[in-house]
Design a protein around this motif. Sequence first.
Motif, mmCIF file in Angstrom:
data_model
loop_
_atom_site.group_PDB
_atom_site.id
_atom_site.type_symbol
_atom_site.label_atom_id
_atom_site.label_comp_id
_atom_site.label_asym_id
_atom_site.label_seq_id
_atom_site.Cartn_x
_atom_site.Cartn_y
_atom_site.Cartn_z
ATOM 1 N N THR B 26 -32.288 -32.557 32.342
ATOM 2 C CA THR B 26 -30.938 -32.335 32.844
ATOM 3 C C THR B 26 -30.625 -33.235 34.034
ATOM 4 O OG1 THR B 26 -31.628 -30.640 34.394
ATOM 5 C CG2 THR B 26 -31.019 -29.926 32.171
ATOM 6 N N PRO B 28 -30.509 -37.070 36.070
ATOM 7 C CA PRO B 28 -30.426 -38.493 35.780
ATOM 8 C C PRO B 28 -31.779 -39.153 35.984
ATOM 9 C CG PRO B 28 -29.439 -38.009 37.913
ATOM 10 C CD PRO B 28 -29.777 -36.704 37.282
ATOM 11 N N LEU B 126 -25.515 -42.876 41.636
ATOM 12 C CA LEU B 126 -26.511 -41.830 41.368
ATOM 13 C C LEU B 126 -27.556 -41.742 42.476
ATOM 14 C CD1 LEU B 126 -27.088 -42.284 37.519
ATOM 15 C CD2 LEU B 126 -25.594 -40.657 38.676
ATOM 16 N N GLU B 131 -21.460 -38.620 47.157
ATOM 17 C CA GLU B 131 -21.518 -37.231 47.629
ATOM 18 C C GLU B 131 -21.540 -37.194 49.155
ATOM 19 O OE1 GLU B 131 -23.327 -38.389 45.166
ATOM 20 O OE2 GLU B 131 -23.609 -36.899 43.580
ATOM 21 N N LEU B 159 -15.067 -41.138 35.042
ATOM 22 C CA LEU B 159 -16.136 -41.112 36.053
ATOM 23 C C LEU B 159 -15.712 -40.413 37.341
ATOM 24 C CD1 LEU B 159 -19.076 -42.010 36.204
ATOM 25 C CD2 LEU B 159 -18.299 -44.106 37.309
ATOM 26 N N MET B 161 -13.259 -38.418 37.711
ATOM 27 C CA MET B 161 -12.907 -37.040 37.366
ATOM 28 C C MET B 161 -14.165 -36.165 37.348
ATOM 29 S SD MET B 161 -10.213 -35.245 36.607
ATOM 30 C CE MET B 161 -8.881 -35.664 35.501
ATOM 31 N N LEU B 162 -15.220 -36.660 36.693
ATOM 32 C CA LEU B 162 -16.483 -35.912 36.645
ATOM 33 C C LEU B 162 -17.071 -35.758 38.047
ATOM 34 C CD1 LEU B 162 -18.176 -37.502 33.499
ATOM 35 C CD2 LEU B 162 -17.270 -35.186 33.680
ATOM 36 N N GLY B 166 -17.567 -32.288 39.808
ATOM 37 C CA GLY B 166 -18.943 -31.930 40.158
ATOM 38 C C GLY B 166 -19.072 -31.528 41.614
#
Lengths: 152, 182
Positions: B26, B28, B126, B131, B159, B161-162, B166
Amino acid sequence: MKLQIASHLAIVSVLELAAHPDRQLTVAEIGSKYGVSTHHLAKVMHVLGRAGLVRSVRGAGGGYQFCGNARRTTLLDIIELFEALGPRGLDAGGPGQDTAEAAALEIVLREIDDSVRATLGSITIATMCGLVERSVTERGRAHRTAAIRLHG
Amino acid sequence: MKRTPSRTKKRPRLARPRAASPAGATRPAAKSKPAFVLRPAQRGDVVAVAALDERVTALPKPAHWLELYERQKKVGQPAGIFLVATASDAASRFLGFIVGEIRAWEFGSAPCGWVYALSVDPDSRLLGVGEALLESIAGEFRKAGVSKMRTMVARDNRLPMLFFRGAGMMAGPYVQLEKDLG
């Protein structure tokens, strides 16, 4: 909007499994939590398995495990395994299909469809797991507040 | 939504089952996590901001970024916020930026923090840069006394939007409306 039962079951099953990635859950365990028949749930799990989202583990302590990518799989991905969310539009052959009024109504219905797809296509399983956790916390807080009022 | 019969054939395969543990499946792919630092943008960063934006959007607009930087600087924190992320190694490679501002009573909305722009170097995604930038600007908004943060994302821009979803952002009570004037 209203989801078909299979889509609904698939989403809650995936959430249940993704929340416990270290252990397997049987259809009986998931079914008893959501009050659904194992027969119906088994069919749903089969579809999820074919899509590569869950895998079954045989033997003692066996069951299903989530094996997809929680940060990339969206609600729309799951729902579209069970029902078509294409443009709703007006029924072909319906009254006044070639009128300006029908065309205007079509624009409004397309706006709704676009919005539904954008929402479902932007919420991943990981995001949903976060929402579930937040919901659990808020419900726990509400229950504690209610208990304090009751006994305090 | 129109209800349609269940489909039983031709189901698309979404993800390949992996032999790794489901917990690992689950997440990356693991990458080494370089340290980075966040700081307020300086005038010298504007070139890197414009270059990153051009790389991501393919639309060069250096004058816009310079004007935005000057405006944010004039407004000053906490009302106007322009942060950049750079690698904390000797090269201080530019990794990303975020621009936001506290606006009040536009469209009848109580004061809230708007995120105008957020971009991260495609080679450094990533790693938590986006964040960290979003958390940082949220902290600045919170310190300034606002309790709501907003942004706007194109429906089909998957991208961001996710990313924002998130981060816990949900659709708000306003609907953006527009009209062709041609």
